[in-house]
Design an enzyme around this catalytic site. Structure first.
Site, PDB file in Angstrom:
ATOM      1  N   LEU A  82     -22.151 -15.008  10.362  1.00  0.00           N
ATOM      2  CA  LEU A  82     -21.560 -16.297  10.039  1.00  0.00           C
ATOM      3  C   LEU A  82     -21.766 -16.652   8.576  1.00  0.00           C
ATOM      4  O   LEU A  82     -20.855 -17.132   7.908  1.00  0.00           O
ATOM      5  CB  LEU A  82     -22.157 -17.390  10.927  1.00  0.00           C
ATOM      6  CG  LEU A  82     -21.569 -18.782  10.694  1.00  0.00           C
ATOM      7  CD1 LEU A  82     -20.147 -18.862  11.224  1.00  0.00           C
ATOM      8  CD2 LEU A  82     -22.441 -19.854  11.318  1.00  0.00           C
ATOM      9  N   LYS A 107     -30.461 -18.698  24.668  1.00  0.00           N
ATOM     10  CA  LYS A 107     -31.426 -19.771  24.455  1.00  0.00           C
ATOM     11  C   LYS A 107     -30.734 -21.142  24.585  1.00  0.00           C
ATOM     12  O   LYS A 107     -31.274 -22.066  25.212  1.00  0.00           O
ATOM     13  CB  LYS A 107     -32.055 -19.630  23.065  1.00  0.00           C
ATOM     14  CG  LYS A 107     -33.179 -20.599  22.763  1.00  0.00           C
ATOM     15  CD  LYS A 107     -33.584 -20.540  21.294  1.00  0.00           C
ATOM     16  CE  LYS A 107     -33.977 -19.158  20.837  1.00  0.00           C
ATOM     17  NZ  LYS A 107     -34.407 -19.153  19.409  1.00  0.00           N
ATOM     18  N   ASP A 109     -29.541 -13.091  22.594  1.00  0.00           N
ATOM     19  CA  ASP A 109     -30.714 -13.924  22.864  1.00  0.00           C
ATOM     20  C   ASP A 109     -30.526 -15.358  22.370  1.00  0.00           C
ATOM     21  O   ASP A 109     -30.903 -16.317  23.060  1.00  0.00           O
ATOM     22  CB  ASP A 109     -31.955 -13.321  22.197  1.00  0.00           C
ATOM     23  CG  ASP A 109     -32.427 -12.061  22.895  1.00  0.00           C
ATOM     24  OD1 ASP A 109     -32.459 -12.063  24.136  1.00  0.00           O
ATOM     25  OD2 ASP A 109     -32.763 -11.085  22.205  1.00  0.00           O
ATOM     26  N   HIS A 161     -25.757  -8.140  12.567  1.00  0.00           N
ATOM     27  CA  HIS A 161     -27.204  -8.337  12.653  1.00  0.00           C
ATOM     28  C   HIS A 161     -27.848  -7.326  13.581  1.00  0.00           C
ATOM     29  O   HIS A 161     -28.901  -6.759  13.273  1.00  0.00           O
ATOM     30  CB  HIS A 161     -27.506  -9.764  13.131  1.00  0.00           C
ATOM     31  CG  HIS A 161     -28.961 -10.107  13.121  1.00  0.00           C
ATOM     32  ND1 HIS A 161     -29.835  -9.706  14.115  1.00  0.00           N
ATOM     33  CD2 HIS A 161     -29.706 -10.800  12.232  1.00  0.00           C
ATOM     34  CE1 HIS A 161     -31.050 -10.144  13.835  1.00  0.00           C
ATOM     35  NE2 HIS A 161     -31.007 -10.800  12.704  1.00  0.00           N
ATOM     36  N   ILE A 175     -22.406 -14.967  16.972  1.00  0.00           N
ATOM     37  CA  ILE A 175     -21.374 -13.926  17.018  1.00  0.00           C
ATOM     38  C   ILE A 175     -21.263 -13.311  18.406  1.00  0.00           C
ATOM     39  O   ILE A 175     -20.162 -13.067  18.905  1.00  0.00           O
ATOM     40  CB  ILE A 175     -21.664 -12.824  15.970  1.00  0.00           C
ATOM     41  CG1 ILE A 175     -21.887 -13.436  14.581  1.00  0.00           C
ATOM     42  CG2 ILE A 175     -20.516 -11.810  15.931  1.00  0.00           C
ATOM     43  CD1 ILE A 175     -20.744 -14.295  14.087  1.00  0.00           C
TER      44      ILE A 175
END
Length: 264
Positions: A202, A92, A88, A145, A84
């Protein structure tokens, strides 16, 4: 030259919501570039381990997937993130892409859902389409989140834009700001009588099932109800909304087109 499409998401251990959201996104992305072979990777090591131990299912990390693609002779690889925000998990992927870039003739990556101002506007339009019919003084609260990464500000930005455009919706985050307690206080002050809770994720996975919709005392549903605001949860991931899937497709096509223009 062999071409591949690698779709990378955080992942989920819930097969039903995975089919409705991750697989649905993969299907639309693959249809947008039929000359590419589709592959999948997850960024969550925890989910990868759980699927392996519980179900005997192996899912590659992005790094593992890229190594396999190189070994299989794919030289033109397009990656699309289903994350979204530019947090981090997305960083990655970007790091691993840089490590593996020398093994490919072309390696591009599409941006996550919220990457530009236009993305915020498009996402709000998509969310309006999935919002239920609202009664008098009812609103929707979207659960994001959250992140310790500075990109957590994306949630507050989206919340601010919704309020500025008088959209009957707010955004909170499980692990950062805006906090659900603040939303409850604001809605009580504004006279909101009831809310509908929807994931800004998601998939409707563990956070949506447990932290948002469960009967546990600390779930968002329970906290709103305890404050006198009845809450109705909806277990629908963003991947179920066609307009959201179209945003990911657009990001993928932008990355591929941009790379071709640079090469020319």
């Amino acid at each position: 030259m062999k071409k591949a499409l690698l779709v990378v998401s955080f992942g989920t251990s819930h097969h039903d919501t995975g089919e409705k959201n991750i697989v649905a996104c993969e299907r639309d992305l693959a249809a947008s570039c039929p000359d590419r072979c589709l592959f999948r990777a997850y960024t969550s090591g925890m989910i990868i381990r759980k699927l392996k131990q519980r179900d005997g299912i192996h899912i590659d990390t992005p790094l593992q997937a890229l190594r396999k693609l190189a070994e299989l002779g794919y030289q033109d690889v397009a990656i699309q993130s289903l994350h979204i925000i530019n947090g981090d998990e997305y960083e990655k992927i970007v790091h691993e892409v840089q490590v593996m870039r020398p093994l490919f003739a072309r390696l591009v990556i599409g941006a996550p859902l919220l990457n530009s101002f236009a993305d915020y506007s498009q996402l709000m339009a998509a969310l309006r389409l999935q919002m239920p019919a609202l009664g008098e003084r009812e609103e929707v609260v979207f659960m994001g989140h959250g992140a310790s990464h500075h990109a957590f500000a994306a949630y507050a930005c989206l919340d601010h834009m919704m309020k500025a455009q008088q959209m009957l919706a707010r955004v909170g985050a499980v692990e950062s700001y805006p906090e659900v307690g603040q939303l409850i206080d604001n809605m009580l002050a504004e006279g909101v009588r009831a809310v509908h809770l929807m994931p800004l994720m998601l998939v409707a996975g563990d956070h949506a099932i447990n932290d948002m919709a469960s009967d546990e005392d600390d779930s968002w549903k329970s906290q709103f109800c305890a404050a006198g605001i009845p809450a109705t949860p909806w277990l629908q991931g963003l991947g179920e909304t066609p307009a959201v899937r179209a945003m990911f497709v657009a990001h993928l096509q932008q990355a591929i087109k941009g790379s071709m223009e640079e090469a020319a």
